[in-house]
Scaffold this motif. Structure first.
Motif, PDB file in Angstrom:
ATOM      1  N   UNK A   1      -5.411 -42.514 -33.380  1.00 49.76           N
ATOM      2  CA  UNK A   1      -4.523 -42.786 -31.919  1.00 49.76           C
ATOM      3  C   UNK A   1      -3.367 -41.602 -32.683  1.00 49.76           C
ATOM      4  N   UNK A   2      -2.637 -42.611 -32.531  1.00 52.27           N
ATOM      5  CA  UNK A   2      -1.294 -42.294 -33.001  1.00 52.27           C
ATOM      6  C   UNK A   2      -1.613 -41.118 -33.955  1.00 52.27           C
ATOM      7  N   UNK A   3      -2.719 -40.493 -34.614  1.00 51.34           N
ATOM      8  CA  UNK A   3      -3.021 -40.193 -36.137  1.00 51.34           C
ATOM      9  C   UNK A   3      -3.371 -38.996 -35.527  1.00 51.34           C
ATOM     10  N   UNK A   4      -3.272 -38.811 -33.892  1.00 52.98           N
ATOM     11  CA  UNK A   4      -4.118 -37.306 -33.703  1.00 52.98           C
ATOM     12  C   UNK A   4      -5.870 -37.305 -34.143  1.00 52.98           C
ATOM     13  N   UNK A   5      -6.335 -38.357 -34.359  1.00 54.44           N
ATOM     14  CA  UNK A   5      -7.872 -38.403 -34.573  1.00 54.44           C
ATOM     15  C   UNK A   5      -8.358 -38.179 -33.563  1.00 54.44           C
ATOM     16  N   UNK A   6      -9.134 -36.886 -32.983  1.00 55.53           N
ATOM     17  CA  UNK A   6     -10.352 -37.360 -31.513  1.00 55.53           C
ATOM     18  C   UNK A   6     -11.531 -37.156 -31.930  1.00 55.53           C
ATOM     19  N   UNK A   7     -11.802 -37.669 -32.650  1.00 58.81           N
ATOM     20  CA  UNK A   7     -13.650 -38.044 -33.097  1.00 58.81           C
ATOM     21  C   UNK A   7     -14.039 -38.917 -34.544  1.00 58.81           C
TER      22      UNK A   7
ATOM     23  N   UNK B   1      -6.122 -34.155 -46.832  1.00 58.91           N
ATOM     24  CA  UNK B   1      -5.768 -35.737 -47.173  1.00 58.91           C
ATOM     25  C   UNK B   1      -5.308 -35.900 -45.187  1.00 58.91           C
ATOM     26  N   UNK B   2      -5.426 -35.306 -44.440  1.00 55.05           N
ATOM     27  CA  UNK B   2      -5.036 -36.041 -43.255  1.00 55.05           C
ATOM     28  C   UNK B   2      -6.429 -36.786 -42.955  1.00 55.05           C
ATOM     29  N   UNK B   3      -7.837 -36.646 -43.893  1.00 46.14           N
ATOM     30  CA  UNK B   3      -8.674 -37.043 -43.800  1.00 46.14           C
ATOM     31  C   UNK B   3      -8.485 -38.395 -44.083  1.00 46.14           C
ATOM     32  N   UNK B   4      -8.938 -38.690 -45.403  1.00 50.81           N
ATOM     33  CA  UNK B   4      -8.371 -39.727 -46.152  1.00 50.81           C
ATOM     34  C   UNK B   4      -6.713 -40.793 -45.823  1.00 50.81           C
ATOM     35  N   UNK B   5      -5.946 -40.351 -45.603  1.00 51.61           N
ATOM     36  CA  UNK B   5      -5.139 -40.909 -44.596  1.00 51.61           C
ATOM     37  C   UNK B   5      -4.792 -41.685 -43.550  1.00 51.61           C
TER      38      UNK B   5
END
Length: 233
Positions: free
Chosen positions: A191-197, A50-54
């Motif tokens: 960045x706001x979703x805290x995606x680090x890579x 869910x986090x990746x698709x979002x």
């Protein structure tokens, strides 16, 4: 009793020496046709599907929003509104569109006009559709078209956020900067979703940060046109 106490102490100390659990990272990729090009976004998350698709929906959605706002082809975009009223009156636009146009003028100054969004004033002379042309445009048509080109002619009103093209037939096209701008804005959303890579590819404009799911660095290469699926550099 002493032995029992010692064993109890050792048992209590055991968990503190355990290695911390490192969350497993996953890679998610999605592609879309945007800005007349092919965009592919890849993100690395330490969470569920869910986090990746979002994240992918949000990043590509930001590029789609910018495309709708500043497209040369979308009849409802602010750029098309500016072009339609060339020689008639200024057009009030959003601060975002105004700011990007203002930035292009600074780039035109720095490059001594090599970068110029008013090149679109001349794009009707040639059709790059792989068809044979009966003849080249006559010299008078070329001169008339070139006279409409010139980034210095664009008139910006900072107070009112208006853009004015003073000559009928003048047009602007932000294609030379819009894909890179879209990637930067998409990165801010991620960045706001805290995606680090992740790695964002907008038809050759590349933005990558962090690491891949296995911890390795990203590899960006140029394909070899003579040998598909191979790397030239």
């Amino acid at each position: 009793m002493v032995v029992g106490t010692l064993l109890a102490l050792l048992g209590a100390a055991g968990p503190s020496r355990a290695q911390p659990v490192v969350p497993q990272r996953h890679t998610f990729t999605r592609s879309a046709q945007l800005m007349g090009s092919y965009f592919t976004f890849t993100v690395v998350v330490a969470d569920n599907d869910t986090a990746g698709q979002r994240a992918l929906r949000a990043g590509l959605g930001e590029v789609r929003r910018i495309d709708h706002l500043m497209s040369f082809w979308d009849s409802t975009s602010e750029v098309v509104r500016i072009n339609r009223t060339a020689g008639l009156h200024p057009v009030a636009v959003s601060p975002e569109t105004f700011g990007l146009i203002n930035r292009t003028l600074r780039l035109s100054g720095l490059s001594d006009g090599a970068f110029d969004i008013t090149f679109a004033s001349a794009d009707k002379l040639y059709k790059f559709d792989r068809q044979a042309h009966a003849a080249l445009p006559d010299s008078a048509a070329v001169r008339a078209s070139v006279r409409r080109i010139g980034w210095q002619k664009i008139q910006l009103d900072t107070a009112r956020h208006t853009v004015y093209l003073p000559a009928t037939g003048m047009r602007i096209n932000l294609a030379g900067i819009l894909q890179g701008y879209g990637l930067r804005r998409a990165k801010q959303v991620l960045d706001h979703l805290d995606i680090r890579g992740g790695l964002l590819n907008g038809s050759g404009d590349i933005y990558c940060w962090g690491r891949q799911a296995d911890g390795s660095l990203w590899r960006v290469a140029i394909g070899n046109p003579d040998h598909p699926n191979s790397v030239a550099a």
